[in-house]
Design a protein around this motif. Structure first.
Motif, short mmCIF file in Angstrom:
data_model
loop_
_atom_site.label_atom_id
_atom_site.label_comp_id
_atom_site.label_asym_id
_atom_site.label_seq_id
_atom_site.Cartn_x
_atom_site.Cartn_y
_atom_site.Cartn_z
N THR A 145 -48.58 -14.01 13.04
CA THR A 145 -48.28 -13.50 14.37
C THR A 145 -46.86 -12.96 14.37
OG1 THR A 145 -49.74 -15.15 15.34
CG2 THR A 145 -48.16 -14.09 16.81
N VAL A 146 -46.67 -11.78 14.94
CA VAL A 146 -45.34 -11.17 15.00
C VAL A 146 -44.48 -12.00 15.96
CG1 VAL A 146 -44.01 -9.11 15.61
CG2 VAL A 146 -46.26 -8.87 14.51
N ALA A 147 -43.39 -12.55 15.44
CA ALA A 147 -42.50 -13.39 16.24
C ALA A 147 -41.32 -12.60 16.79
CB ALA A 147 -41.99 -14.56 15.41
N GLU A 148 -40.87 -11.58 16.03
CA GLU A 148 -39.70 -10.82 16.44
C GLU A 148 -39.72 -9.46 15.75
OE1 GLU A 148 -34.81 -11.10 16.16
OE2 GLU A 148 -36.02 -12.74 15.39
N ILE A 149 -39.35 -8.42 16.49
CA ILE A 149 -39.15 -7.10 15.91
C ILE A 149 -37.64 -6.87 15.96
CG2 ILE A 149 -39.62 -4.64 16.09
CD1 ILE A 149 -42.32 -5.38 17.36
N CYS A 150 -37.04 -6.74 14.78
CA CYS A 150 -35.58 -6.77 14.66
C CYS A 150 -34.91 -5.41 14.84
CB CYS A 150 -35.20 -7.35 13.30
SG CYS A 150 -35.92 -8.98 13.00
N VAL A 151 -35.67 -4.32 14.89
CA VAL A 151 -35.09 -2.98 15.05
C VAL A 151 -35.79 -2.24 16.17
CG1 VAL A 151 -34.29 -2.74 12.66
CG2 VAL A 151 -36.61 -2.10 13.23
N GLN A 152 -35.15 -1.20 16.67
CA GLN A 152 -35.70 -0.39 17.75
C GLN A 152 -36.34 0.87 17.16
OE1 GLN A 152 -35.57 -1.27 21.09
NE2 GLN A 152 -34.79 -3.20 20.29
N ASP A 153 -37.30 1.43 17.89
CA ASP A 153 -37.95 2.67 17.49
C ASP A 153 -36.88 3.76 17.30
OD1 ASP A 153 -40.46 4.01 16.97
OD2 ASP A 153 -40.06 5.17 18.78
N GLY A 154 -36.92 4.44 16.15
CA GLY A 154 -35.96 5.50 15.87
C GLY A 154 -34.71 5.05 15.15
N ASP A 155 -34.55 3.73 14.91
CA ASP A 155 -33.38 3.23 14.20
C ASP A 155 -33.45 3.56 12.72
OD1 ASP A 155 -32.37 2.10 16.50
OD2 ASP A 155 -32.71 0.02 15.90
N LEU A 156 -32.29 3.80 12.11
CA LEU A 156 -32.20 3.96 10.66
C LEU A 156 -32.20 2.57 10.05
CD1 LEU A 156 -31.75 5.83 8.23
CD2 LEU A 156 -29.31 5.50 8.56
N VAL A 157 -33.07 2.35 9.05
CA VAL A 157 -33.12 1.06 8.36
C VAL A 157 -32.70 1.24 6.92
CG1 VAL A 157 -34.87 0.03 9.86
CG2 VAL A 157 -35.60 1.31 7.86
N GLU A 158 -32.05 0.24 6.38
CA GLU A 158 -31.60 0.24 5.00
C GLU A 158 -32.62 -0.51 4.15
OE1 GLU A 158 -28.86 1.67 3.70
OE2 GLU A 158 -28.31 2.47 5.64
N PHE A 159 -32.66 -0.22 2.86
CA PHE A 159 -33.52 -0.94 1.94
C PHE A 159 -33.21 -2.43 2.02
CE2 PHE A 159 -34.02 -3.01 -2.18
CZ PHE A 159 -35.38 -2.82 -2.39
N GLY A 160 -34.24 -3.25 2.19
CA GLY A 160 -34.07 -4.70 2.23
C GLY A 160 -33.67 -5.26 3.58
N SER A 161 -33.41 -4.41 4.58
CA SER A 161 -33.04 -4.94 5.89
C SER A 161 -34.28 -5.49 6.60
CB SER A 161 -32.36 -3.86 6.75
OG SER A 161 -33.24 -2.80 7.01
N CYS A 162 -34.08 -6.49 7.43
CA CYS A 162 -35.19 -7.15 8.14
C CYS A 162 -35.71 -6.23 9.24
CB CYS A 162 -34.73 -8.47 8.73
SG CYS A 162 -36.07 -9.38 9.54
N ILE A 163 -37.01 -5.92 9.18
CA ILE A 163 -37.65 -5.08 10.19
C ILE A 163 -38.25 -5.97 11.28
CG2 ILE A 163 -39.52 -3.46 10.63
CD1 ILE A 163 -39.30 -2.57 7.74
N MET A 164 -38.96 -7.01 10.84
CA MET A 164 -39.58 -7.93 11.79
C MET A 164 -39.82 -9.26 11.11
SD MET A 164 -43.41 -6.25 12.21
CE MET A 164 -42.77 -4.66 12.61
N LYS A 165 -40.14 -10.26 11.93
CA LYS A 165 -40.44 -11.60 11.43
C LYS A 165 -41.84 -11.99 11.86
CE LYS A 165 -35.65 -12.94 11.34
NZ LYS A 165 -34.61 -13.83 11.83
N ILE A 166 -42.56 -12.59 10.94
CA ILE A 166 -43.95 -13.00 11.17
C ILE A 166 -44.07 -14.49 10.93
CG2 ILE A 166 -46.33 -12.77 10.35
CD1 ILE A 166 -45.69 -9.89 9.62
N VAL A 167 -44.74 -15.19 11.86
CA VAL A 167 -45.06 -16.59 11.66
C VAL A 167 -46.38 -16.63 10.90
CG1 VAL A 167 -45.58 -18.79 12.77
CG2 VAL A 167 -43.89 -17.26 13.79
N PRO A 168 -46.40 -17.16 9.69
CA PRO A 168 -47.62 -17.12 8.88
C PRO A 168 -48.78 -17.90 9.51
CG PRO A 168 -45.89 -18.36 7.76
CD PRO A 168 -45.30 -17.84 9.02
N GLY A 169 -49.97 -17.39 9.32
CA GLY A 169 -51.19 -18.09 9.77
C GLY A 169 -51.40 -18.08 11.25
N GLY A 170 -50.67 -17.31 12.01
CA GLY A 170 -50.86 -17.24 13.45
C GLY A 170 -50.41 -18.47 14.17
N GLU A 171 -49.29 -19.09 13.71
CA GLU A 171 -48.81 -20.34 14.31
C GLU A 171 -48.00 -20.14 15.58
OE1 GLU A 171 -46.57 -22.34 11.30
OE2 GLU A 171 -48.15 -22.19 9.85
N ALA A 172 -47.61 -18.91 15.89
CA ALA A 172 -46.72 -18.69 17.06
C ALA A 172 -47.44 -18.90 18.35
CB ALA A 172 -46.13 -17.29 17.03
#
Length: 172
Positions: A145-172
């Motif tokens: 389950t998506v817990a957090e989206i760390c960037v906004q639409d249209g943002d420049l992202v760098e290699f390896g930067s966190c885009i979003m966080k997911i709670v594995p197995g749908g635990e959120a």
């Protein structure tokens, strides 16, 4: 699309001999084939102009140090059973596989691929990263389950930067 393996091996050897990382070939039937060598010595054939979906680099977030154990002096009060809040120790960070522009939706004005609280499965598209005018899909490597989206639409992202966080197995 069929590529002659002998021809592919010859091109790979030429790339290796001359230190090339990318070669574009025009086939007799009019197709254009682009071969690119990343970190592995074997080249990867990519049909142009269609871009293949990219898989996001997934790394578990660092776990906090274990708390010190002390002997209980009195019986603890009962705790109501609720779902644990997402924390750094129980989330997976989805990292940008390349430098580019983050897009949450397939086109301007369309609904985003995912939002906070969305359930995702392996292979689901999470977002698009535009790099050099090519749209590259970032897909989920784990169910959850998506817990957090760390960037906004249209943002420049760098290699390896966190885009979003997911709670594995749908635990959120």
């Amino acid at each position: 699309m069929h590529i002659d393996s002998k021809k592919l091996n010859e091109v790979a050897a030429l790339m290796e001999d001359h230190g090339l990382t990318r070669v574009r070939l025009s086939e007799e039937d009019g197709r254009v084939v682009e071969l690119e060598r990343m970190t592995a010595p074997a080249p990867e054939a990519i049909a142009v102009p269609v871009a293949a979906p990219m898989t996001a680099a997934v790394t578990p977030a660092a776990a906090p140090a274990a708390p010190a154990v002390t002997a209980p002096t009195e019986k603890p009060a009962p705790v109501a059973e609720t779902a644990p809040a997402p924390t750094a120790s129980n989330t997976i960070s989805v990292e940008a596989p390349m430098v580019g522009v983050f897009y949450a939706a397939p086109s301007p004005g369309a609904d985003p691929f995912v939002s906070v609280g969305s359930t995702v499965h392996v292979g689901d598209t999470l977002c698009i990263i535009e790099a050099m005018k090519l749209m590259n899909e970032v897909v989920a490597e784990a169910d959850g389950t998506v817990a957090e989206i760390c960037v906004q639409d249209g943002d420049l992202v760098e290699f390896g930067s966190c885009i979003m966080k997911i709670v594995p197995g749908g635990e959120a």
